[in-house]
Design a protein around this motif. Sequence first.
Motif: not given
Length: 373
Positions: A11-17, A45-48, A50-51, A55-59
């Motif tokens: 699980l990689l946790t980040v403050p934002h995307l 991600s802690l916050r939404k 940049g999602i 998001g599409p990049v990660l998809d």
Amino acid sequence: MTVSSSRIRVLLTVPHLNSTASPYREMIAIAKYLPQDEFSLTICSLRKNGISETGPVLDTMNIPYFVARFRPRGYTLKQIRQSLADQALINQSGPFDIQHSLDFTSSPFEALLARFHRRVFVYSQRNLNPNGHQQALRIKATATHRIIAVSKAVEAFLHSQGVRSSKIQHVPLGIDLSTMTYGTEKADKPTRRVLSVGHIVSLKRQEVAIRAVALLANTMPNIRLDIAGAVTDQRYYEELQSLVRETGLSERVRFLGLRDDVPDLMRQADVLVLCSESEAFGWVILEAMSVGLPAVASAVDGPKTIIDDGCNGLLVPVGDVEGYAQAISSVLTNSALAAELATNGRRLVEERYSAERMVQQIADLYRDVVQQR
């Protein structure tokens, strides 16, 4: 702790995307280069923020992601309760063998919650804790299984905080060279452009770059300075604007604000200047080296780790305006020197600071901590 018989679950946790701010590139590098046959990666991600963009990049990379408060976003009782409630969402998305945090805070909450849920906790220390609470950081380090220090300066800082050497692993940040077009050939143009990249905050000391350009303006009438970075200190920004007017550089200095095209700006520039009084690493130096832009930086711990003075860049004492002016002039007037610095800089990144190398070292750390557990 029960470890998956097939793949190690991370699980990689980040403050934002957000793609325009750290730790976006580190996150994407891990998503891209972590061996999928050996590891199963999920991003929280802690916050939404940049999602919609990320998001599409990660998809496309088949990396699952979600938003949850893996730590409280403040210190009120309500915020703590919200974070505790979101632990159920994190558990439902798992289970996970390792929780690796790219968050910047010194808060120990995430480390303590990960330990409570029997996950190995790893975090990357990317700065010298300039605005953090020292005691909180010590508690976080105590609750952590392994700490990734992104530079020797960070490693020394952790030692100064009493962190045991056995907990620290030095893994320099790496840049994905496949996304950085290299080229030292500059098209003929009427101006010579100096570039400064970094948040507008007094720690970065952009006033030194302005004063250095002012010293060169009479003998180099075609010199210009571009300052790219978000304004995080409004008062300092206003001081810089006043300095530009006082030095008669209103037509020569541009404040570009936060940019998402920094590599393109670097390819258009002739020299990068980094005047910071403190740098844990110096990511912008790697960016410049990757595209073939000579770098002039303060001789502080982070840049000194990257730059071999006179070989792949130039180092100047903090606050030495005349020293910066001389270094900038050397690069702008000596094309052979500029080409040598650029070539050696790119070679250094390829050999020591590639994203593949960084992720390979992180994967080795994951294997090690899981084996120890």
